[in-house]
Design an enzyme around this catalytic site. Structure first.
Site, PDB file in Angstrom:
ATOM      1  N   ASP A  32       6.843   6.998 -18.606  1.00  0.00           N
ATOM      2  CA  ASP A  32       6.789   8.470 -18.596  1.00  0.00           C
ATOM      3  C   ASP A  32       5.569   8.892 -17.789  1.00  0.00           C
ATOM      4  OD1 ASP A  32       6.638  11.307 -19.552  1.00  0.00           O
ATOM      5  OD2 ASP A  32       8.140  10.603 -20.985  1.00  0.00           O
ATOM      6  N   VAL A  58       8.490   8.085 -12.013  1.00  0.00           N
ATOM      7  CA  VAL A  58       9.579   7.290 -11.431  1.00  0.00           C
ATOM      8  C   VAL A  58      10.068   7.821 -10.081  1.00  0.00           C
ATOM      9  CG1 VAL A  58      10.369   6.407 -13.662  1.00  0.00           C
ATOM     10  CG2 VAL A  58      11.415   8.479 -12.723  1.00  0.00           C
ATOM     11  N   SER A  76      13.122  13.648 -17.022  1.00  0.00           N
ATOM     12  CA  SER A  76      13.392  14.904 -16.309  1.00  0.00           C
ATOM     13  C   SER A  76      12.880  16.071 -17.144  1.00  0.00           C
ATOM     14  CB  SER A  76      14.892  15.127 -16.090  1.00  0.00           C
ATOM     15  OG  SER A  76      15.106  16.372 -15.429  1.00  0.00           O
ATOM     16  N   LYS A 106      19.713  -2.785  -9.461  1.00  0.00           N
ATOM     17  CA  LYS A 106      20.383  -3.722  -8.539  1.00  0.00           C
ATOM     18  C   LYS A 106      19.563  -5.007  -8.412  1.00  0.00           C
ATOM     19  CE  LYS A 106      21.781  -3.580  -3.712  1.00  0.00           C
ATOM     20  NZ  LYS A 106      20.534  -3.569  -2.936  1.00  0.00           N
ATOM     21  N   TYR A 146      17.613  21.823 -11.155  1.00  0.00           N
ATOM     22  CA  TYR A 146      18.034  20.850 -12.175  1.00  0.00           C
ATOM     23  C   TYR A 146      19.495  20.467 -11.954  1.00  0.00           C
ATOM     24  CZ  TYR A 146      18.754  19.032 -16.955  1.00  0.00           C
ATOM     25  OH  TYR A 146      19.040  18.246 -18.054  1.00  0.00           O
ATOM     26  N   THR A 176      21.240  19.695 -27.218  1.00  0.00           N
ATOM     27  CA  THR A 176      20.900  18.795 -28.318  1.00  0.00           C
ATOM     28  C   THR A 176      19.591  19.252 -28.953  1.00  0.00           C
ATOM     29  OG1 THR A 176      22.011  16.984 -27.197  1.00  0.00           O
ATOM     30  CG2 THR A 176      20.427  16.358 -28.878  1.00  0.00           C
TER      31      THR A 176
END
Ligand code: UDP
Length: 320
Positions: A32, A58, A76, A106, A146, A176
């Site tokens: 984070d 990230v 996000s 990958k 977004y 949520t």
């Protein structure tokens, strides 16, 4: 022991996912950049040897040593107020961040699940929303940073799946709620509970006739867990179809908190969706999942959390 990378680990959903994967016996690497997340949410995990934390953005190259079995990309900003304050980071984490994590998946031959959203449906013209609906999004509106980042995220995730044969999963998350939401993130539920607990009137935007369908966090986490372990690469809605108008929701919260606050009406933000309710037929069929926690029960738990949170913070403030 499976090794799981969870981005956005210090956020509301990320921290609950860390708890769940540790409970399942995994080694969890939480990541984070703490722009909207808080270490308070994962403080209880820090002493555990099955948990490690990387303070990292990230959107920049992601390096993790050793094997990884699963990646869950939950980093996000996630509220309309955040998008307005940090629009570029919102775009970058959904696009560049997703690209970095797909590359990592990958390289490590890991399975990756990305957190998409009901916002890909925009202000929907189809109700309830099923996964085949393409949406009605304003790319240059306040939510565009977004919504379009998440739409790009789905596109690049599917491209890695079809072109590179990567094992990918896409969850479309509907509203949520639960413990560890940020009190001041501007979302309806923390705003209403916070206002009621602080003796303020509840601010309903517009006339309050717009609808949402609120899912308790434990139900969501269960749906995500099942999706990760499934073999289904197309998007799956996970949310609670129990729809309510925002005005009725505010009234429920007034009753729940036992206060005598009033509702005051403020202008409706631009591009605020008029209605939202997931069609969860696919989740039922593929994951054998449906929500179990009623709004009454979930709100009670969330209210207890916020009450405790405010009391603790008041104590801390009085000690300074
Ligand atoms: N909302 C409201 N008062 C508030 C915060 C939000 O009436 O103080 C409304 C908001 O305009 C939207 C609904 O509640 O119609 C849900 O907002 P939230 O930000 O929680 O989620 P989203 O709009 O992203 O679904």
């Amino acid at each position: 022991m499976k090794r799981v990378l969870i981005t956005g680990a210090a956020g509301f959903l990320g921290s609950h996912l860390c708890d769940r994967f540790i409970k399942e016996g995994c080694h969890v690497i939480g990541m984070d950049n703490l722009i909207t997340g808080s270490l308070d949410n994962i403080e209880h995990l820090m002493p555990k040897k099955e948990f490690e934390f990387y303070h990292h953005d990230v959107s920049k190259f992601v390096h993790v040593a050793g094997d990884i079995d699963y990646i869950l990309h939950f980093a996000s900003p996630a509220s309309p107020i955040d998008y307005l304050q940090i629009p570029i980071q919102t775009l970058k984490v959904g696009s560049l961040g997703t690209h970095n994590l797909l590359g990592l998946a990958k390289a490590k031959k890991a399975r990756i699940l990305v957190a998409s959203t009901s916002e890909v449906y925009g202000d929907p013209l189809v109700h309830p929303q099923n996964e085949d609906y393409w949406g009605n999004v304003n790319p240059i509106g306040p939510r565009g940073v977004y919504d379009e980042a998440k739409r790009f995220q789905e596109a690049i995730t599917m491209a890695y799946h079809t072109f590179h044969g990567l094992e990918t999963r896409i969850v479309r998350i509907f509203n949520t709620y639960g413990p560890r939401m940020r009190l001041n993130d501007g979302r309806a539920l923390p705003a209403f509970i916070g206002q009621a607990l602080q003796g303020k009137d509840l601010t309903v935007f517009g006339d309050g006739s717009q609808t949402r369908s609120f899912c308790y966090v434990d139900d969501l986490v269960e749906g995500i867990y099942r999706l990760l372990l499934s073999d289904y690469a197309h998007p799956v809605n996970v949310g609670n179809p129990d729809e309510i108008s925002i005005k009725d929701f505010a009234e429920e919260i007034i009753k729940l908190t036992g206060t005598d606050q009033k509702i005051i009406y403020k202008p409706l933000p631009k591009d605020d969706p008029k209605q939202r309710k997931p069609d969860i037929t696919r989740a039922k069929e593929i994951l054998d999942w449906e929500p179990k926690v009623s709004r009454a029960e979930g709100l009670q738990k969330t209210y207890a959390y916020f009450k405790d949170y405010l009391e603790k913070n008041a104590q801390k403030a009085s000690q300074i």
